[in-house]
Design a protein around this motif. Structure first.
Motif, short mmCIF file in Angstrom:
data_model
loop_
_atom_site.label_atom_id
_atom_site.label_comp_id
_atom_site.label_asym_id
_atom_site.label_seq_id
_atom_site.Cartn_x
_atom_site.Cartn_y
_atom_site.Cartn_z
N GLU A 13 0.85 -1.19 0.00
CA GLU A 13 0.00 0.00 0.00
C GLU A 13 0.89 1.24 0.00
O GLU A 13 1.81 1.34 0.81
N ASN A 14 0.61 2.16 -0.91
CA ASN A 14 1.27 3.46 -0.92
C ASN A 14 0.25 4.49 -0.47
O ASN A 14 -0.90 4.46 -0.90
N ILE A 15 0.70 5.42 0.37
CA ILE A 15 -0.19 6.47 0.86
C ILE A 15 0.50 7.82 0.76
O ILE A 15 1.73 7.90 0.70
N SER A 16 -0.31 8.87 0.72
CA SER A 16 0.24 10.22 0.67
C SER A 16 -0.79 11.22 1.17
O SER A 16 -1.99 11.04 0.97
N GLU A 17 -0.29 12.26 1.78
CA GLU A 17 -1.09 13.40 2.23
C GLU A 17 -0.50 14.62 1.52
O GLU A 17 0.66 14.97 1.75
N ASP A 33 8.98 0.13 -5.09
CA ASP A 33 8.99 -1.33 -5.08
C ASP A 33 7.59 -1.93 -5.07
O ASP A 33 7.35 -2.98 -5.64
N VAL A 34 6.64 -1.26 -4.41
CA VAL A 34 5.26 -1.74 -4.41
C VAL A 34 4.70 -1.69 -5.84
O VAL A 34 4.10 -2.65 -6.32
N LEU A 35 4.92 -0.58 -6.52
CA LEU A 35 4.40 -0.40 -7.88
C LEU A 35 5.09 -1.31 -8.90
O LEU A 35 4.47 -1.74 -9.87
N GLY A 59 -5.52 -0.90 -7.12
CA GLY A 59 -6.67 -0.07 -6.80
C GLY A 59 -6.19 1.27 -6.29
O GLY A 59 -5.25 1.35 -5.49
N MET A 60 -6.81 2.36 -6.77
CA MET A 60 -6.40 3.72 -6.39
C MET A 60 -7.59 4.41 -5.75
O MET A 60 -8.71 4.36 -6.27
N GLY A 61 -7.33 5.07 -4.64
CA GLY A 61 -8.39 5.83 -3.98
C GLY A 61 -7.87 7.15 -3.44
O GLY A 61 -6.67 7.33 -3.26
N LEU A 63 -3.29 0.54 -3.62
CA LEU A 63 -3.05 -0.84 -3.19
C LEU A 63 -2.67 -1.70 -4.40
O LEU A 63 -3.24 -1.54 -5.48
N VAL A 64 -1.71 -2.59 -4.20
CA VAL A 64 -1.25 -3.48 -5.27
C VAL A 64 -1.33 -4.92 -4.75
O VAL A 64 -0.93 -5.20 -3.60
N GLY A 65 -1.85 -5.81 -5.58
CA GLY A 65 -1.95 -7.21 -5.20
C GLY A 65 -1.67 -8.14 -6.36
O GLY A 65 -1.48 -7.72 -7.50
#
Length: 171
Positions: free
Chosen positions: A117-121, A141-143, A152-154, A168-170
């Protein structure tokens, strides 16, 4: 320069040349661009998932990797977490109920293996956020995980324009 550095430099050049083009940046007294709060319109909101998926797949193709497919379950989990991060007023990987990224993906019916999971503010666009993720090893590395198959992008944008991004990447 290593292959990865060359690929990252090429990817950033590619990202800089496509996607959203906002108003010209105003320059402050120090010669640096002044920050501009990006507002996601209804039209932009509809375009973000496809635009990010396309950009991620271009980056992966440059490294000889298979493209990712959109996952509605991962997107739903990402959207919920973005809203929850806003409610908590902090960018972190745990939900207000103590949930992990895997917990949230499973709640949405995702049965695959969660890679990350990648997150950003931020106040920046989706493309600027993706470019920032590509500059950091952990988020890149996640991507760029070779086993990845779905994404999935939110996001959630507050009234003051702050945007909470979750990807999120799966497999």
């Amino acid at each position: 320069m290593t292959r990865l550095s060359l690929a990252a430099a090429a990817a950033l050049a590619l990202l800089a040349g496509c996607g959203f083009r906002g108003p010209a940046a105003q320059v402050g007294p120090d010669g640096q661009p002044l920050p501009v709060a990006y507002r996601i319109s209804a039209r932009e909101g509809a375009e973000i998932p496809g635009r990010i998926l396309t950009q991620v797949n271009l980056l992966r193709a440059q490294s000889g990797m298979a493209p990712l497919a959109d996952s509605p379950q991962l997107t739903a989990a990402a959207m919920a977490h973005s809203r929850d991060m806003s409610a908590q007023n902090r960018a972190w990987h745990f939900g207000s109920d103590g949930s992990s990224p895997l917990d949230r993906a499973h709640r949405q019916g995702y049965s695959g293996h969660l890679i990350g999971e990648n997150i950003s503010e931020t106040y920046e666009t989706d493309i600027a956020t993706l470019a920032a993720w590509m500059q950091e090893r952990d988020t890149r590395d996640v991507l760029m995980d070779p086993a990845a198959q779905q994404m999935g992008m939110g996001w959630y944008q507050e009234p003051g324009n702050k945007i909470w991004w979750t990807l999120l990447v799966g497999s």
